[in-house]
Design a protein around this motif. Structure first.
Motif, PDB file in Angstrom:
ATOM      1  N   GLY A 296      45.373  59.301  41.429  1.00 35.39           N
ATOM      2  CA  GLY A 296      44.558  59.250  40.224  1.00 35.39           C
ATOM      3  C   GLY A 296      43.552  58.114  40.246  1.00 35.39           C
ATOM      4  N   ILE A 297      42.884  57.911  39.107  1.00 34.01           N
ATOM      5  CA  ILE A 297      41.830  56.902  38.978  1.00 34.01           C
ATOM      6  C   ILE A 297      42.142  56.000  37.786  1.00 34.01           C
ATOM      7  CG2 ILE A 297      39.365  56.517  38.527  1.00 34.01           C
ATOM      8  CD1 ILE A 297      38.849  59.286  39.760  1.00 34.01           C
ATOM      9  N   LEU A 298      42.014  54.697  37.984  1.00 33.42           N
ATOM     10  CA  LEU A 298      42.183  53.714  36.912  1.00 33.42           C
ATOM     11  C   LEU A 298      40.828  53.078  36.633  1.00 33.42           C
ATOM     12  CD1 LEU A 298      43.875  51.904  35.010  1.00 33.42           C
ATOM     13  CD2 LEU A 298      44.337  50.434  36.982  1.00 33.42           C
ATOM     14  N   ARG A 299      40.399  53.101  35.365  1.00 39.82           N
ATOM     15  CA  ARG A 299      39.103  52.530  34.982  1.00 39.82           C
ATOM     16  C   ARG A 299      39.284  51.487  33.883  1.00 39.82           C
ATOM     17  NH1 ARG A 299      35.861  58.329  34.696  1.00 39.82           N
ATOM     18  NH2 ARG A 299      35.542  58.563  36.962  1.00 39.82           N
ATOM     19  N   VAL A 300      38.575  50.373  34.024  1.00 38.59           N
ATOM     20  CA  VAL A 300      38.611  49.288  33.047  1.00 38.59           C
ATOM     21  C   VAL A 300      37.175  48.964  32.656  1.00 38.59           C
ATOM     22  CG1 VAL A 300      39.372  46.946  32.556  1.00 38.59           C
ATOM     23  CG2 VAL A 300      40.706  48.369  34.117  1.00 38.59           C
ATOM     24  N   THR A 301      36.888  48.959  31.348  1.00 40.88           N
ATOM     25  CA  THR A 301      35.511  48.736  30.890  1.00 40.88           C
ATOM     26  C   THR A 301      35.131  47.260  30.922  1.00 40.88           C
ATOM     27  OG1 THR A 301      35.657  50.676  29.443  1.00 40.88           O
ATOM     28  CG2 THR A 301      33.893  49.083  28.982  1.00 40.88           C
ATOM     29  N   ASN A 302      35.971  46.396  30.363  1.00 39.80           N
ATOM     30  CA  ASN A 302      35.636  44.976  30.246  1.00 39.80           C
ATOM     31  C   ASN A 302      36.598  44.113  31.059  1.00 39.80           C
ATOM     32  OD1 ASN A 302      33.542  45.409  28.252  1.00 39.80           O
ATOM     33  ND2 ASN A 302      35.186  45.819  26.790  1.00 39.80           N
ATOM     34  N   ILE A 303      36.035  43.182  31.827  1.00 46.56           N
ATOM     35  CA  ILE A 303      36.830  42.205  32.560  1.00 46.56           C
ATOM     36  C   ILE A 303      36.346  40.822  32.158  1.00 46.56           C
ATOM     37  CG2 ILE A 303      37.521  41.328  34.820  1.00 46.56           C
ATOM     38  CD1 ILE A 303      37.019  44.095  35.944  1.00 46.56           C
ATOM     39  N   PRO A 304      37.037  40.147  31.225  1.00 45.75           N
ATOM     40  CA  PRO A 304      36.599  38.818  30.774  1.00 45.75           C
ATOM     41  C   PRO A 304      36.528  37.829  31.931  1.00 45.75           C
ATOM     42  CG  PRO A 304      38.294  39.699  29.330  1.00 45.75           C
ATOM     43  CD  PRO A 304      38.243  40.600  30.521  1.00 45.75           C
ATOM     44  N   ALA A 305      35.548  36.955  31.881  1.00 49.56           N
ATOM     45  CA  ALA A 305      35.350  35.978  32.954  1.00 49.56           C
ATOM     46  C   ALA A 305      35.578  34.559  32.454  1.00 49.56           C
ATOM     47  CB  ALA A 305      33.951  36.104  33.531  1.00 49.56           C
ATOM     48  N   LEU A 306      36.575  34.403  31.595  1.00 44.35           N
ATOM     49  CA  LEU A 306      36.850  33.086  31.027  1.00 44.35           C
ATOM     50  C   LEU A 306      38.212  32.590  31.494  1.00 44.35           C
ATOM     51  CD1 LEU A 306      35.654  33.762  27.364  1.00 44.35           C
ATOM     52  CD2 LEU A 306      34.418  32.551  29.171  1.00 44.35           C
ATOM     53  N   PRO A 307      38.260  31.705  32.478  1.00 46.18           N
ATOM     54  CA  PRO A 307      39.555  31.174  32.936  1.00 46.18           C
ATOM     55  C   PRO A 307      40.262  30.471  31.784  1.00 46.18           C
ATOM     56  CG  PRO A 307      37.806  30.631  34.458  1.00 46.18           C
ATOM     57  CD  PRO A 307      37.134  31.167  33.238  1.00 46.18           C
ATOM     58  N   PRO A 308      41.591  30.498  31.705  1.00 44.30           N
ATOM     59  CA  PRO A 308      42.485  31.181  32.659  1.00 44.30           C
ATOM     60  C   PRO A 308      42.788  32.618  32.288  1.00 44.30           C
ATOM     61  CG  PRO A 308      43.789  29.935  31.121  1.00 44.30           C
ATOM     62  CD  PRO A 308      42.354  29.728  30.714  1.00 44.30           C
ATOM     63  N   ALA A 309      42.130  33.149  31.246  1.00 38.74           N
ATOM     64  CA  ALA A 309      42.447  34.504  30.802  1.00 38.74           C
ATOM     65  C   ALA A 309      42.203  35.548  31.892  1.00 38.74           C
ATOM     66  CB  ALA A 309      41.627  34.843  29.566  1.00 38.74           C
ATOM     67  N   ASP A 310      41.171  35.312  32.726  1.00 34.73           N
ATOM     68  CA  ASP A 310      40.813  36.337  33.706  1.00 34.73           C
ATOM     69  C   ASP A 310      41.880  36.515  34.782  1.00 34.73           C
ATOM     70  OD1 ASP A 310      38.519  34.500  35.880  1.00 34.73           O
ATOM     71  OD2 ASP A 310      40.363  33.895  34.875  1.00 34.73           O
ATOM     72  N   VAL A 311      42.824  35.591  34.885  1.00 34.42           N
ATOM     73  CA  VAL A 311      43.905  35.751  35.855  1.00 34.42           C
ATOM     74  C   VAL A 311      44.731  36.987  35.506  1.00 34.42           C
ATOM     75  CG1 VAL A 311      45.650  34.356  34.695  1.00 34.42           C
ATOM     76  CG2 VAL A 311      45.652  34.507  37.175  1.00 34.42           C
ATOM     77  N   TYR A 312      44.752  37.371  34.228  1.00 28.95           N
ATOM     78  CA  TYR A 312      45.492  38.537  33.791  1.00 28.95           C
ATOM     79  C   TYR A 312      44.608  39.770  33.598  1.00 28.95           C
ATOM     80  CZ  TYR A 312      49.061  35.027  32.763  1.00 28.95           C
ATOM     81  OH  TYR A 312      49.963  34.003  32.860  1.00 28.95           O
ATOM     82  N   TYR A 313      43.299  39.596  33.593  1.00 33.93           N
ATOM     83  CA  TYR A 313      42.384  40.703  33.329  1.00 33.93           C
ATOM     84  C   TYR A 313      41.644  41.194  34.583  1.00 33.93           C
ATOM     85  CZ  TYR A 313      42.805  39.899  28.263  1.00 33.93           C
ATOM     86  OH  TYR A 313      43.278  39.782  26.979  1.00 33.93           O
ATOM     87  N   ASP A 314      41.617  40.398  35.636  1.00 33.80           N
ATOM     88  CA  ASP A 314      40.816  40.712  36.819  1.00 33.80           C
ATOM     89  C   ASP A 314      41.614  41.548  37.814  1.00 33.80           C
ATOM     90  OD1 ASP A 314      39.156  40.815  38.975  1.00 33.80           O
ATOM     91  OD2 ASP A 314      38.956  38.644  39.221  1.00 33.80           O
ATOM     92  N   PRO A 315      41.215  42.801  38.096  1.00 37.82           N
ATOM     93  CA  PRO A 315      41.937  43.650  39.045  1.00 37.82           C
ATOM     94  C   PRO A 315      42.067  43.037  40.437  1.00 37.82           C
ATOM     95  CG  PRO A 315      40.427  44.973  37.741  1.00 37.82           C
ATOM     96  CD  PRO A 315      40.114  43.542  37.430  1.00 37.82           C
ATOM     97  N   SER A 316      41.071  42.282  40.871  1.00 41.73           N
ATOM     98  CA  SER A 316      41.166  41.650  42.191  1.00 41.73           C
ATOM     99  C   SER A 316      42.331  40.667  42.237  1.00 41.73           C
ATOM    100  CB  SER A 316      39.858  40.914  42.525  1.00 41.73           C
ATOM    101  OG  SER A 316      38.780  41.826  42.609  1.00 41.73           O
ATOM    102  N   ASN A 317      42.520  39.935  41.132  1.00 47.29           N
ATOM    103  CA  ASN A 317      43.647  39.021  41.060  1.00 47.29           C
ATOM    104  C   ASN A 317      44.969  39.780  40.992  1.00 47.29           C
ATOM    105  OD1 ASN A 317      44.689  36.148  40.561  1.00 47.29           O
ATOM    106  ND2 ASN A 317      45.548  37.281  38.826  1.00 47.29           N
ATOM    107  N   TRP A 318      44.964  40.947  40.320  1.00 51.44           N
ATOM    108  CA  TRP A 318      46.180  41.759  40.273  1.00 51.44           C
ATOM    109  C   TRP A 318      46.648  42.132  41.674  1.00 51.44           C
ATOM    110  CZ3 TRP A 318      44.094  45.918  36.322  1.00 51.44           C
ATOM    111  CH2 TRP A 318      43.833  45.296  35.100  1.00 51.44           C
ATOM    112  N   VAL A 319      45.690  42.490  42.523  1.00 54.55           N
ATOM    113  CA  VAL A 319      46.040  42.872  43.898  1.00 54.55           C
ATOM    114  C   VAL A 319      46.607  41.669  44.640  1.00 54.55           C
ATOM    115  CG1 VAL A 319      45.119  43.662  46.111  1.00 54.55           C
ATOM    116  CG2 VAL A 319      44.334  44.729  43.981  1.00 54.55           C
ATOM    117  N   THR A 320      45.943  40.517  44.497  1.00 58.82           N
ATOM    118  CA  THR A 320      46.397  39.296  45.174  1.00 58.82           C
ATOM    119  C   THR A 320      47.817  38.918  44.757  1.00 58.82           C
ATOM    120  OG1 THR A 320      44.122  38.475  45.280  1.00 58.82           O
ATOM    121  CG2 THR A 320      45.891  36.863  45.573  1.00 58.82           C
ATOM    122  N   GLN A 321      48.109  39.096  43.473  1.00 59.68           N
ATOM    123  CA  GLN A 321      49.420  38.722  42.942  1.00 59.68           C
ATOM    124  C   GLN A 321      50.489  39.788  43.198  1.00 59.68           C
ATOM    125  OE1 GLN A 321      50.130  35.764  41.621  1.00 59.68           O
ATOM    126  NE2 GLN A 321      48.024  35.053  41.798  1.00 59.68           N
TER     127      GLN A 321
END
Length: 331
Positions: free
Chosen positions: A168-193
Protein backbone atom coordinates in the motif's frame (compact mmCIF):
# COMPACT_ATOMS: atom_id res chain seq x y z
CA UNK A 1 -83.95 -19.90 11.51
CA UNK A 2 -81.49 -22.69 12.25
CA UNK A 3 -79.70 -21.98 8.97
CA UNK A 4 -79.41 -18.28 9.84
CA UNK A 5 -77.92 -18.98 13.31
CA UNK A 6 -75.41 -21.42 11.81
CA UNK A 7 -74.33 -18.81 9.28
CA UNK A 8 -73.92 -16.15 11.97
CA UNK A 9 -71.86 -18.57 14.09
CA UNK A 10 -69.67 -19.45 11.12
CA UNK A 11 -69.07 -15.79 10.30
CA UNK A 12 -68.21 -15.06 13.91
CA UNK A 13 -65.68 -17.90 13.93
CA UNK A 14 -64.13 -16.62 10.68
CA UNK A 15 -63.74 -13.08 12.01
CA UNK A 16 -62.38 -14.37 15.31
CA UNK A 17 -59.67 -16.34 13.49
CA UNK A 18 -58.86 -13.33 11.33
CA UNK A 19 -58.55 -11.21 14.48
CA UNK A 20 -56.11 -13.71 16.03
CA UNK A 21 -54.00 -13.77 12.87
CA UNK A 22 -53.90 -9.98 12.74
CA UNK A 23 -52.78 -9.81 16.38
CA UNK A 24 -49.97 -12.31 15.67
CA UNK A 25 -48.89 -10.38 12.59
CA UNK A 26 -48.82 -7.11 14.50
CA UNK A 27 -46.76 -8.74 17.24
CA UNK A 28 -44.18 -10.01 14.72
CA UNK A 29 -43.94 -6.58 13.11
CA UNK A 30 -43.49 -5.03 16.58
CA UNK A 31 -40.70 -7.49 17.50
CA UNK A 32 -38.93 -6.92 14.18
CA UNK A 33 -39.12 -3.19 14.75
CA UNK A 34 -37.70 -3.57 18.24
CA UNK A 35 -34.73 -5.58 16.92
CA UNK A 36 -34.10 -3.03 14.20
CA UNK A 37 -34.26 -0.22 16.75
CA UNK A 38 -31.96 -2.02 19.17
CA UNK A 39 -29.23 -2.75 16.61
CA UNK A 40 -26.01 -1.23 17.94
CA UNK A 41 -24.70 1.24 15.42
CA UNK A 42 -21.29 2.88 15.42
CA UNK A 43 -22.74 6.31 16.11
CA UNK A 44 -24.18 5.01 19.41
CA UNK A 45 -21.09 3.74 21.21
CA UNK A 46 -18.37 2.69 18.77
CA UNK A 47 -17.08 -0.85 19.36
CA UNK A 48 -16.99 -2.04 23.00
CA UNK A 49 -14.20 -4.22 24.39
CA UNK A 50 -14.50 -7.84 23.29
CA UNK A 51 -16.99 -7.15 20.47
CA UNK A 52 -16.55 -7.29 16.69
CA UNK A 53 -18.49 -5.04 14.34
CA UNK A 54 -18.37 -5.65 10.59
CA UNK A 55 -19.43 -2.75 8.36
CA UNK A 56 -20.64 -3.35 4.80
CA UNK A 57 -22.60 -0.12 4.28
CA UNK A 58 -22.25 3.60 5.08
CA UNK A 59 -21.92 4.48 8.78
CA UNK A 60 -21.56 8.04 10.12
CA UNK A 61 -20.87 9.01 13.71
CA UNK A 62 -19.51 11.80 15.86
CA UNK A 63 -16.85 10.80 18.36
CA UNK A 64 -16.09 7.08 18.18
CA UNK A 65 -14.20 4.93 20.66
CA UNK A 66 -13.02 1.56 19.37
CA UNK A 67 -11.99 -0.86 22.11
CA UNK A 68 -12.93 -4.04 20.24
CA UNK A 69 -12.59 -5.01 16.57
CA UNK A 70 -13.92 -2.99 13.64
CA UNK A 71 -13.87 -4.66 10.20
CA UNK A 72 -14.73 -2.56 7.14
CA UNK A 73 -15.55 -4.61 4.06
CA UNK A 74 -15.21 -3.45 0.44
CA UNK A 75 -18.72 -1.92 0.39
CA UNK A 76 -18.44 -0.29 3.82
CA UNK A 77 -17.59 3.29 4.78
CA UNK A 78 -17.09 4.71 8.27
CA UNK A 79 -16.94 8.48 8.80
CA UNK A 80 -16.15 9.97 12.23
CA UNK A 81 -17.00 13.66 12.58
CA UNK A 82 -15.18 14.25 15.87
CA UNK A 83 -12.01 13.24 17.71
CA UNK A 84 -11.91 9.43 17.90
CA UNK A 85 -9.83 6.75 19.60
CA UNK A 86 -8.57 3.21 19.00
CA UNK A 87 -7.57 1.87 22.40
CA UNK A 88 -7.92 -1.36 24.34
CA UNK A 89 -6.53 -4.86 24.75
CA UNK A 90 -6.26 -6.12 21.16
CA UNK A 91 -8.28 -3.19 19.76
CA UNK A 92 -8.16 -3.46 15.96
CA UNK A 93 -9.37 -1.75 12.80
CA UNK A 94 -9.18 -3.77 9.57
CA UNK A 95 -10.03 -2.16 6.23
CA UNK A 96 -10.66 -4.69 3.45
CA UNK A 97 -11.31 -2.36 0.54
CA UNK A 98 -13.80 0.08 2.06
CA UNK A 99 -12.94 3.38 3.76
CA UNK A 100 -12.34 4.79 7.23
CA UNK A 101 -12.37 8.59 7.52
CA UNK A 102 -11.81 10.59 10.71
CA UNK A 103 -12.36 14.30 10.06
CA UNK A 104 -10.64 15.33 13.31
CA UNK A 105 -7.81 14.19 15.56
CA UNK A 106 -7.31 10.43 15.81
CA UNK A 107 -5.75 8.83 18.89
CA UNK A 108 -4.20 5.39 18.59
CA UNK A 109 -3.41 3.99 22.02
CA UNK A 110 -4.16 5.80 25.26
CA UNK A 111 -2.49 3.36 27.58
CA UNK A 112 -3.82 0.31 25.68
CA UNK A 113 -3.20 -1.52 22.39
CA UNK A 114 -4.05 -0.35 18.90
CA UNK A 115 -3.70 -2.34 15.66
CA UNK A 116 -4.59 -1.21 12.15
CA UNK A 117 -4.60 -3.46 9.06
CA UNK A 118 -5.23 -1.71 5.75
CA UNK A 119 -5.54 -4.39 3.08
CA UNK A 120 -7.22 -2.18 0.49
CA UNK A 121 -9.38 0.92 0.21
CA UNK A 122 -8.55 4.06 2.20
CA UNK A 123 -7.78 5.09 5.78
CA UNK A 124 -7.85 8.88 6.15
CA UNK A 125 -7.28 11.20 9.12
CA UNK A 126 -7.86 14.91 8.48
CA UNK A 127 -6.40 16.07 11.79
CA UNK A 128 -3.37 15.07 13.83
CA UNK A 129 -2.83 11.35 14.25
CA UNK A 130 -1.36 10.49 17.65
CA UNK A 131 0.47 7.16 17.32
CA UNK A 132 0.54 6.43 20.28
CA UNK A 133 -1.15 9.08 22.36
CA UNK A 134 -0.03 7.73 25.76
CA UNK A 135 2.55 5.19 27.01
CA UNK A 136 1.42 1.57 27.49
CA UNK A 137 0.22 -1.10 25.13
CA UNK A 138 1.42 -2.21 21.68
CA UNK A 139 0.71 -0.13 18.58
CA UNK A 140 1.09 -1.38 15.00
CA UNK A 141 -0.13 -0.51 11.52
CA UNK A 142 0.26 -2.63 8.39
CA UNK A 143 -0.22 -0.84 5.06
CA UNK A 144 -0.70 -3.97 2.96
CA UNK A 145 -2.77 -2.29 0.26
CA UNK A 146 -4.80 0.80 -0.51
CA UNK A 147 -3.91 4.31 0.68
CA UNK A 148 -3.40 5.68 4.20
CA UNK A 149 -3.41 9.50 4.33
CA UNK A 150 -3.11 11.81 7.35
CA UNK A 151 -2.66 15.54 7.81
CA UNK A 152 0.27 14.75 10.13
CA UNK A 153 1.38 11.75 12.17
CA UNK A 154 3.12 11.93 15.51
CA UNK A 155 4.79 8.52 15.55
CA UNK A 156 6.02 7.76 19.05
CA UNK A 157 8.27 4.77 18.51
CA UNK A 158 9.44 5.16 22.10
CA UNK A 159 5.90 4.02 23.01
CA UNK A 160 6.18 0.67 21.17
CA UNK A 161 4.77 2.00 17.89
CA UNK A 162 5.76 0.66 14.44
CA UNK A 163 4.35 1.17 10.95
CA UNK A 164 4.94 -1.58 8.35
CA UNK A 165 4.50 -0.63 4.69
CA UNK A 166 3.94 -3.36 2.12
CA UNK A 167 1.85 -3.15 -1.03
CA UNK A 168 0.00 0.00 0.00
CA UNK A 169 0.82 3.72 0.12
CA UNK A 170 1.27 5.97 3.17
CA UNK A 171 0.85 9.73 2.64
CA UNK A 172 1.52 12.56 5.09
CA UNK A 173 0.52 16.16 4.27
CA UNK A 174 2.44 18.15 6.90
CA UNK A 175 5.87 17.44 8.38
CA UNK A 176 6.72 20.08 11.03
CA UNK A 177 10.32 21.27 10.97
CA UNK A 178 10.58 22.47 14.55
CA UNK A 179 13.01 20.45 16.70
CA UNK A 180 12.53 18.43 18.78
CA UNK A 181 8.98 17.80 17.55
CA UNK A 182 10.15 16.72 14.10
CA UNK A 183 11.88 13.67 15.61
CA UNK A 184 8.37 12.21 15.88
CA UNK A 185 6.91 13.70 12.69
CA UNK A 186 9.70 13.14 10.13
CA UNK A 187 9.39 9.84 8.15
CA UNK A 188 13.14 9.81 7.49
CA UNK A 189 13.75 9.78 11.23
CA UNK A 190 11.15 7.02 11.62
CA UNK A 191 13.20 4.82 9.30
CA UNK A 192 16.44 5.62 11.14
CA UNK A 193 14.83 4.76 14.48
CA UNK A 194 13.24 1.57 13.14
CA UNK A 195 9.71 2.89 13.69
CA UNK A 196 8.89 2.69 9.96
CA UNK A 197 9.79 -0.63 8.33
CA UNK A 198 9.13 -2.59 5.13
CA UNK A 199 6.57 -5.35 5.59
CA UNK A 200 7.25 -9.02 4.91
CA UNK A 201 8.49 -9.70 1.36
CA UNK A 202 9.64 -6.07 0.98
CA UNK A 203 13.18 -4.79 1.43
CA UNK A 204 13.34 -0.99 1.48
CA UNK A 205 11.26 2.05 2.39
CA UNK A 206 11.02 4.76 -0.29
CA UNK A 207 10.14 8.34 0.74
CA UNK A 208 9.21 10.80 -2.01
CA UNK A 209 8.06 14.43 -2.00
CA UNK A 210 4.89 14.87 -4.03
CA UNK A 211 2.86 18.04 -4.69
CA UNK A 212 1.05 18.66 -1.39
CA UNK A 213 2.24 15.62 0.55
CA UNK A 214 5.04 13.14 1.27
CA UNK A 215 4.52 9.61 -0.07
CA UNK A 216 5.94 6.49 1.55
CA UNK A 217 6.07 3.11 -0.20
CA UNK A 218 8.07 -0.11 0.05
CA UNK A 219 9.91 -1.97 -2.69
CA UNK A 220 11.25 -5.47 -3.14
CA UNK A 221 14.88 -5.37 -4.20
CA UNK A 222 15.72 -9.06 -3.85
CA UNK A 223 13.85 -11.93 -5.45
CA UNK A 224 12.07 -14.28 -3.05
CA UNK A 225 11.19 -17.94 -3.47
CA UNK A 226 8.07 -19.27 -1.76
CA UNK A 227 4.97 -21.40 -2.18
CA UNK A 228 2.26 -19.86 -4.32
CA UNK A 229 -0.26 -20.53 -1.52
CA UNK A 230 0.11 -21.60 2.07
CA UNK A 231 -2.41 -24.45 1.92
CA UNK A 232 -4.29 -26.72 -0.48
CA UNK A 233 -5.93 -30.13 -0.54
CA UNK A 234 -7.85 -32.75 -2.51
CA UNK A 235 -9.53 -36.14 -2.24
CA UNK A 236 -7.34 -39.16 -1.55
CA UNK A 237 -8.00 -40.42 -5.08
CA UNK A 238 -6.32 -37.37 -6.62
CA UNK A 239 -2.65 -37.97 -7.38
CA UNK A 240 -0.12 -36.52 -7.75
CA UNK A 241 -0.60 -33.48 -5.55
CA UNK A 242 1.22 -30.55 -7.16
CA UNK A 243 2.53 -27.71 -4.97
CA UNK A 244 3.49 -24.61 -6.94
CA UNK A 245 6.67 -22.77 -5.89
CA UNK A 246 7.35 -19.32 -7.35
CA UNK A 247 10.03 -16.65 -7.64
CA UNK A 248 8.81 -13.11 -7.04
CA UNK A 249 10.74 -11.89 -10.10
CA UNK A 250 12.92 -13.34 -12.86
CA UNK A 251 16.57 -13.99 -11.95
CA UNK A 252 19.38 -14.05 -14.52
CA UNK A 253 21.13 -17.03 -12.92
CA UNK A 254 20.10 -20.51 -11.81
CA UNK A 255 18.21 -20.65 -8.51
CA UNK A 256 17.76 -23.68 -6.27
CA UNK A 257 15.77 -24.32 -3.10
CA UNK A 258 15.53 -27.43 -0.94
CA UNK A 259 12.23 -28.93 0.20
CA UNK A 260 11.34 -31.54 2.83
CA UNK A 261 8.37 -32.91 4.74
CA UNK A 262 8.57 -31.38 8.22
CA UNK A 263 5.26 -32.38 9.78
CA UNK A 264 1.64 -33.36 9.37
CA UNK A 265 -0.58 -36.28 10.37
CA UNK A 266 -0.19 -38.37 7.20
CA UNK A 267 2.26 -41.29 7.23
CA UNK A 268 5.06 -41.45 4.68
CA UNK A 269 4.93 -44.67 2.65
CA UNK A 270 1.37 -45.45 3.74
CA UNK A 271 -0.46 -42.25 2.78
CA UNK A 272 2.00 -40.55 0.43
CA UNK A 273 5.46 -40.70 -1.12
CA UNK A 274 7.74 -37.66 -1.17
CA UNK A 275 11.49 -37.80 -0.88
CA UNK A 276 13.35 -34.70 0.29
CA UNK A 277 14.80 -32.91 -2.72
CA UNK A 278 15.84 -29.72 -4.49
CA UNK A 279 13.93 -27.57 -6.98
CA UNK A 280 15.91 -25.88 -9.74
CA UNK A 281 14.81 -22.70 -11.51
CA UNK A 282 16.56 -22.07 -14.83
CA UNK A 283 17.54 -18.44 -15.57
CA UNK A 284 14.40 -16.24 -15.81
CA UNK A 285 12.11 -19.14 -14.85
CA UNK A 286 9.67 -18.14 -12.11
CA UNK A 287 7.53 -21.26 -11.45
CA UNK A 288 8.31 -24.82 -10.39
CA UNK A 289 6.33 -27.67 -8.79
CA UNK A 290 6.77 -30.22 -6.03
CA UNK A 291 4.97 -33.47 -6.88
CA UNK A 292 3.59 -35.68 -4.06
CA UNK A 293 2.33 -39.19 -4.85
CA UNK A 294 -0.86 -39.77 -2.83
CA UNK A 295 -1.68 -43.40 -1.91
CA UNK A 296 -5.37 -44.32 -2.01
CA UNK A 297 -5.41 -47.08 0.60
CA UNK A 298 -9.20 -47.52 0.60
CA UNK A 299 -9.28 -47.24 4.40
CA UNK A 300 -11.99 -45.07 5.95
CA UNK A 301 -10.07 -42.62 8.16
CA UNK A 302 -9.88 -38.98 9.16
CA UNK A 303 -8.47 -36.27 6.91
CA UNK A 304 -4.68 -36.10 7.07
CA UNK A 305 -2.08 -33.42 6.37
CA UNK A 306 1.39 -33.14 4.89
CA UNK A 307 3.54 -30.13 5.79
CA UNK A 308 6.29 -29.29 3.30
CA UNK A 309 8.95 -26.66 4.04
CA UNK A 310 11.39 -24.80 1.79
CA UNK A 311 14.98 -24.03 2.88
CA UNK A 312 18.49 -23.13 1.70
CA UNK A 313 17.78 -20.97 -1.37
CA UNK A 314 20.72 -20.19 -3.69
CA UNK A 315 21.28 -17.84 -6.60
CA UNK A 316 21.03 -14.62 -4.62
CA UNK A 317 17.38 -15.06 -3.57
CA UNK A 318 15.82 -15.30 -0.12
CA UNK A 319 12.88 -17.18 1.32
CA UNK A 320 9.52 -15.46 1.17
CA UNK A 321 6.92 -15.45 3.94
CA UNK A 322 5.19 -18.56 2.54
CA UNK A 323 8.08 -20.97 3.06
CA UNK A 324 5.70 -23.65 4.36
CA UNK A 325 2.73 -25.37 2.73
CA UNK A 326 0.10 -27.62 4.33
CA UNK A 327 -1.54 -30.13 2.00
CA UNK A 328 -4.70 -31.87 3.27
CA UNK A 329 -5.79 -35.31 2.08
CA UNK A 330 -9.60 -35.60 2.25
CA UNK A 331 -10.58 -39.19 2.99
Amino acid sequence: MFWLLAKVKCNCYFFERMNVMCRKLCFLVFVAGMFAHCRVRLNDQGVPQGQTVTVSEAETCGQMNIAGTLVIESTGTVTCGAESTLNGAGATITVNGGSFHCTARFNLGQGGDGYINVNGGTFTVDGTWKFADDPGGVHRMWVNGGIVHSDDIELRGDRDSIIYVGGGILRVTNIPALPPADVYYDPSNWVTQGWLQPAEDYDEIVIESKPGYTEITAVSVNARVQFETGASGAEESVTPALLAVTLSQPVAETVTVDYAVTGGTATSGADYVLVDGTLTFDPNQTTQQISIDIIDDGVDESDETIIVTLSNPTGGVSLGSRAQHTYKIFD
